[in-house]
Design an enzyme around this catalytic site. Structure first.
Site: not given
Ligand code: NDP
Length: 446
Positions: A125, A165
């Site tokens: 990671k 991510d």
């Molecule tokens: P993105 O950056 O595409 O989206 C993240 C989302 O979560 C956004 O809506 C963001 O809001 C919100 N967010 C992030 N941090 C916070 C916070 N501290 N408090 C509130 N809202 C928050 O990321 P992903 O969708 O790719 O990832 C989301 C989760 O899924 C993570 O935990 C990641 O590790 C996990 N994951 C992702 C994978 C992937 O293939 N992408 C695979 C497996 C797990 P804002 O835009 O306002 O920051």
């Protein structure tokens, strides 16, 4: 070591301040302790101690020039956690709160998750404390180019294959790949999540979100039910949340909420296909805030809040970030009749919330099982790159569904074997651990 408490004391002493890492390790170790008692050779070979120590940690300076001409300095990392069952594999996160403890928690979770997929992938990671939010495309490109100018020497299609991510989506992967190609003078599959015209797999963008919903559906099938006609509370509006929502809609369910770090929207009529397309455009092209959706359709926006108090749902899909669902939130969800929780994000439920879900015997799918679809399709992207092939959408989607069904079976099997039937937390931790531990044992002290 005589107990998990003693083990955790040892881990915490070696890694002070890495709170998310401690949280992730503690959860896994409490699940796998019976495995260590049944298989003393793992403890003798110090498998747990070796598993929590990354094989390698790379930390580097990322200098770049912003649009005003000012020099900015960020920090880049890659945690190469475990290569027992394959090359390091796992995403890159760009967000201001990124630090080593968060990346180590994610890399440790990744080692068990990747084992669950049945594909030959080790775990890594990485990322940076750079936040693309509010930055121009040109600034993001310059940052990505500087980041890759160092990272390129540590990765390779048989060594370490990063992906996206939080904060790293299609745009960032494109800039990172372009710079890799330029400095390494080779076109190889060193990143997954690439565009479909330059080596990316179809369904990779959708895979994590689709997989979470497939996993929830599998859990429901154990009670002769399905996602069809279920109402869902979703958090997040990024990659995972967008495609979890799409799959809920495809399978006939209803999405009541989505969120970002500014708050959540509640649309009691349901976010349908057309409304979701509007949200995806808002987030991916216009890079706006979720509150704009509430203005657009005339529904409620609650600033600074999370969606867990909304009534009338059976399913919760936390898809934003770690520790976004507390014990109090869990209590409220249970009181409101939610009986399916599948984690799209990594470790979104805090330990108190997990305990409440498990004690209530609801269908609770932990992230390392429920969100493994993303890395699984990354594995399929690597297979396509290695064989110069491009698979159809249907082929990748049906492989994804097959993998999620297999992961679900592995969790059920391992939980039953250790007298914890229906406990997906224990099942996922044990099934993942056994695979990595047996490979480490076979490969000697390395
Ligand atoms: P993105 O950056 O595409 O989206 C993240 C989302 O979560 C956004 O809506 C963001 O809001 C919100 N967010 C992030 N941090 C916070 C916070 N501290 N408090 C509130 N809202 C928050 O990321 P992903 O969708 O790719 O990832 C989301 C989760 O899924 C993570 O935990 C990641 O590790 C996990 N994951 C992702 C994978 C992937 O293939 N992408 C695979 C497996 C797990 P804002 O835009 O306002 O920051």
């Amino acid at each position: 070591m005589q107990s998990t408490a003693e083990f955790m004391e040892w881990v915490e002493g070696r890694t002070p301040g890495e709170v998310e890492f401690h949280q992730a390790v503690a959860e896994v170790m409490s699940s796998v302790w019976p495995v260590l008692q049944r298989n003393p050779e793992y403890a003798e070979a110090k498998i747990p101690q070796r598993m929590v120590e990354p094989e390698r940690v790379i930390s580097f300076r990322v200098p770049w020039v912003d649009d005003t001409g000012e020099i900015q300095v960020n920090r880049g990392y890659r945690v190469e956690m475990n290569s027992a069952i394959g090359p390091y594999k796992g995403g890159l996160r760009f967000r201001s709160d990124v630090n080593l403890g968060i990346l180590k928690f994610l890399a440790f979770e990744q080692s068990l998750k990747n084992a669950l997929t049945t594909l030959p992938m080790g775990a890594g990671k990485g990322g940076s404390d750079f936040d693309p939010k509010g930055r121009s495309d040109a600034e993001v490109m310059r940052f990505c180019q500087s980041f890759m100018s160092e990272l390129f020497r540590h990765i390779g299609d048989h060594t370490d294959i990063p992906a996206g991510d939080i904060g790293v989506g299609a745009r960032e992967i494109g800039f990172l790949f372009g710079q890799y190609k330029r400095v390494a003078n080779e076109f190889t599959g060193i990143l997954t999540g690439k565009g479909s015209t330059w080596g990316g797999s179809l369904i990779r963008p959708e895979a994590t979100g689709y997989g979470v919903v497939y996993f929830a559906d599998q859990m429901l099938k154990t009670r002769d039910e399905s996602i069809f006609r279920k109402s869902c509370l979703l958090s997040g509006s990024g990659n995972v949340a967008q495609y979890a929502a799409e799959n809920v809609i495809r399978l006939g369910g209803k999405v009541l909420t989505m969120s970002d770090s500014s708050g959540f929207v509640h649309d009691p009529d349901g976010i349908d296909e057309e409304k979701l397309a509007w949200i995806i455009d808002l987030k991916e092209r216009r890079r706006g805030r979720i509150g704009e959706y509430a203005e657009h359709v005339g529904c409620e926006f609650r600033a600074g809040e999370r969606p867990w108090a909304v009534e009338g749902a059976e399913v919760a899909l936390p898809c934003a970030t770690q520790n976004e669902l507390s014990g109090q939130d869990a209590k409220l969800l249970l009181a409101n009749g939610v009986y399916v929780v599948a984690e799209g994000a990594n470790m979104p439920s805090d330990p108190d919330a997990v305990r409440r879900f498990v004690d209530a015997r609801i269908l609770f799918g932990p992230g390392k099982a429920a969100n493994a679809g993303g890395v699984a399709v990354s594995g399929l992207e690597m297979a396509q790159n290695a064989s110069f092939a491009t698979w159809s959408r249907d082929k990748v989607d049906s492989r994804l569904l097959g993998i999620m069904v297999d992961i679900h079976h592995s969790c059920i099997r391992a939980a039953a074997e250790y007298d914890r039937p229906g406990n997906y937390v224990v099942g996922a931790n044990i099934a993942g651990f056994e695979k990595v531990a047996s490979a480490m044992l076979a490969q000697g002290v390395v």
